[in-house]
Design an enzyme around this catalytic site. Structure first.
Site, PDB file in Angstrom:
ATOM      1  N   ASP A  76       0.899  -1.212  -0.009  1.00 35.62           N
ATOM      2  CA  ASP A  76      -0.007  -0.004  -0.067  1.00 35.62           C
ATOM      3  C   ASP A  76       1.099   1.220   0.101  1.00 35.62           C
ATOM      4  O   ASP A  76       1.991   1.281   0.523  1.00 35.62           O
ATOM      5  CB  ASP A  76      -1.202   0.102   1.287  1.00 35.62           C
ATOM      6  CG  ASP A  76      -0.138  -0.036   2.529  1.00 35.62           C
ATOM      7  OD1 ASP A  76       0.754  -0.567   2.697  1.00 35.62           O
ATOM      8  OD2 ASP A  76      -0.668   0.936   3.393  1.00 35.62           O
ATOM      9  N   ASP A 135       7.881   4.219  -1.230  1.00 35.10           N
ATOM     10  CA  ASP A 135       7.455   3.612   0.049  1.00 35.10           C
ATOM     11  C   ASP A 135       6.058   2.756  -0.289  1.00 35.10           C
ATOM     12  O   ASP A 135       5.059   3.479  -0.130  1.00 35.10           O
ATOM     13  CB  ASP A 135       7.362   4.916   1.028  1.00 35.10           C
ATOM     14  CG  ASP A 135       7.060   4.317   2.334  1.00 35.10           C
ATOM     15  OD1 ASP A 135       6.637   3.465   2.424  1.00 35.10           O
ATOM     16  OD2 ASP A 135       6.393   5.443   3.151  1.00 35.10           O
ATOM     17  N   GLU A 169       0.172  -1.307   5.695  1.00 36.73           N
ATOM     18  CA  GLU A 169       1.055  -0.887   6.618  1.00 36.73           C
ATOM     19  C   GLU A 169       0.929   0.694   7.049  1.00 36.73           C
ATOM     20  O   GLU A 169       1.273   1.279   8.061  1.00 36.73           O
ATOM     21  CB  GLU A 169       2.584  -1.077   5.992  1.00 36.73           C
ATOM     22  CG  GLU A 169       3.556  -0.723   6.569  1.00 36.73           C
ATOM     23  CD  GLU A 169       4.257   0.356   6.841  1.00 36.73           C
ATOM     24  OE1 GLU A 169       5.059   1.020   7.482  1.00 36.73           O
ATOM     25  OE2 GLU A 169       3.883   1.434   5.914  1.00 36.73           O
ATOM     26  N   GLU A 170       0.488   1.531   5.985  1.00 33.48           N
ATOM     27  CA  GLU A 170       0.536   2.800   6.057  1.00 33.48           C
ATOM     28  C   GLU A 170      -0.439   3.267   7.191  1.00 33.48           C
ATOM     29  O   GLU A 170      -0.620   4.459   7.717  1.00 33.48           O
ATOM     30  CB  GLU A 170       0.389   3.838   4.736  1.00 33.48           C
ATOM     31  CG  GLU A 170       1.315   3.517   3.704  1.00 33.48           C
ATOM     32  CD  GLU A 170       2.730   4.326   4.161  1.00 33.48           C
ATOM     33  OE1 GLU A 170       2.832   4.672   5.148  1.00 33.48           O
ATOM     34  OE2 GLU A 170       3.534   4.205   3.292  1.00 33.48           O
TER      35      GLU A 170
END
Length: 398
Positions: A76, A135, A169-170
């Protein structure tokens, strides 16, 4: 396939997470990349590659011996800036000058001094309308490039490799449905940082706080000594917080409090905030500040009602690494072999590895060569990215 082409292909797939849906993954589009990764992993010889119902990808590559090393990255992208219609552009032999992204935005060394480190290197930048997604698609591409190299060079002996690509994860939910048995590793690495010389294993302890303010609603024309405005209660609460301990003023090992959202009316409202500290005792002190501020308001305005709830989000992984330092030692040895002096800095945030470490899988964080994450100014240093592939190869080699 050129390694950087692999990254650019992943970057163009929209995988932005969404903290309002309440589902896992929070957006179905994250599975688009996960499905592609399963196909490519199988092509690279990881025949057991699969995606579970939550969008998490697991795969394993048999190696020599008993040691099992895990590699992790997340599919993500951040919530702050759009991840749709990403249009990466390569700047060859960066000369240190401003890089116009579009008519409105410029990637400037004056604003981002780290650019000085990349003079003479090739950079991947955005068109200024979206984030880049390095990222953590750079981390994914590094892992996949390592696996491709091993397939092309079967003569290279390597450890047993366990791969996991996580979702959300974000939002801090990468480990929410993570299965240690499915991962099946002795130790692991998240490849989700910036500086390629970094072997980072100390991060914030993190909490989320929600404070509810119930005022007393009265017609304002008849409000003397009766109306208690919930928004003004919230303002008084915020004034009780240390003014110089916000992200604007904090740096290095300093923690902070940070308001992330406010909603409501003069009758009732709420705010959400986050608390961050490397030291657990200092985090406890921030909890006490919240409690004292709430108690003070309830005592001052007995007819109003202020409540709060604190939720732990993730822990500092340092205590777990101190008990099992092997993965840090392995990573540092690989960096030195590649002519790079390792550094370890405190992560002013969190990684999936922090929670993996608490779960029992010690997982320090490594870099990707990407910077300015979560923004339209995000960029990737291609030479650093390629060097990171060499470093991870040396981590998994016998």
């Amino acid at each position: 396939m050129a390694n950087i082409d692999r990254f650019i292909r992943y970057a163009k797939i929209d995988t932005q997470s969404d903290d309002t849906t309440g589902t896992t993954p929070s957006t179905e589009k994250q599975k688009n990349l996960s499905r592609l990764l399963v196909e490519e992993l199988k092509e690279l010889g990881l025949s057991d590659a699969h995606m579970n119902e939550y969008g998490i990808v697991y795969a394993h590559l048999k190696g020599v011996g008993q040691e099992k090393v895990g590699l992790n990255a997340h599919v993500d992208t951040a919530l702050e800036v759009s991840g749709a219609n990403v249009s990466p552009r390569i700047i060859k032999n960066y000369d240190g000058k401003d890089i116009p992204l579009n008519d409105k935005y410029v990637l400037s060394m004056n604003q981002f001094p780290y650019l000085k480190m990349h003079i003479g290197h090739d950079l991947v930048v955005t068109d200024g309308n979206t984030l880049l997604g390095a990222d953590d698609k750079a981390g994914i591409a590094i892992i996949m490039s390592v696996l491709e190299y091993l397939k092309e060079h079967p003569e290279i002996e390597h450890k047993n490799i366990s791969v996991a690509f996580t979702v959300d994860e974000e939002m801090g939910e990468g480990p929410k449905h993570f299965d240690l048995k499915e991962m099946d590793a002795d130790y692991a690495f998240t490849i989700d940082g910036a500086f390629i010389q970094g072997v980072d294993y100390e991060n914030f302890n993190a909490q989320g706080v929600k404070v509810n303010f119930q005022g007393v609603a009265v017609h304002p024309g008849e409000g003397q000594n009766a109306l208690i405005n919930a928004i003004l209660l919230m303002n008084e609460f915020l004034n009780e917080m240390p003014a110089k301990e916000t992200p604007f003023y904090s740096n290095l090992d300093e923690g902070y409090w940070h308001v992330t959202g406010i909603e409501g009316s003069s009758a009732s409202c709420s705010l959400e905030m986050i608390l961050r500290e490397f030291d657990k005792e200092k985090l406890n002190q921030r909890d006490e500040q919240i409690k004292n501020a709430v108690d003070k308001l309830n005592k001052k305005y007995p007819k109003a009602h202020v409540t709060y709830k604190i939720k732990d989000q993730y822990e500092n992984m340092r205590p777990y690494v101190d008990k099992y330092p092997k993965p840090v030692e392995v990573a540092k040895a690989a960096l030195i072999k590649n002519g790079i002096e390792p550094i370890s800095i405190k992560i002013r945030g969190g990684t999936d590895g922090a929670t993996f470490s608490k779960m029992g899988l010690v997982t320090p964080n490594l870099g990707t060569g990407s910077f300015n994450h979560h923004s339209r100014f995000e960029y990737l240093d291609i030479q650093d990215f390629e060097k990171m592939i060499d470093i991870v190869l040396d981590i998994v080699k016998i």
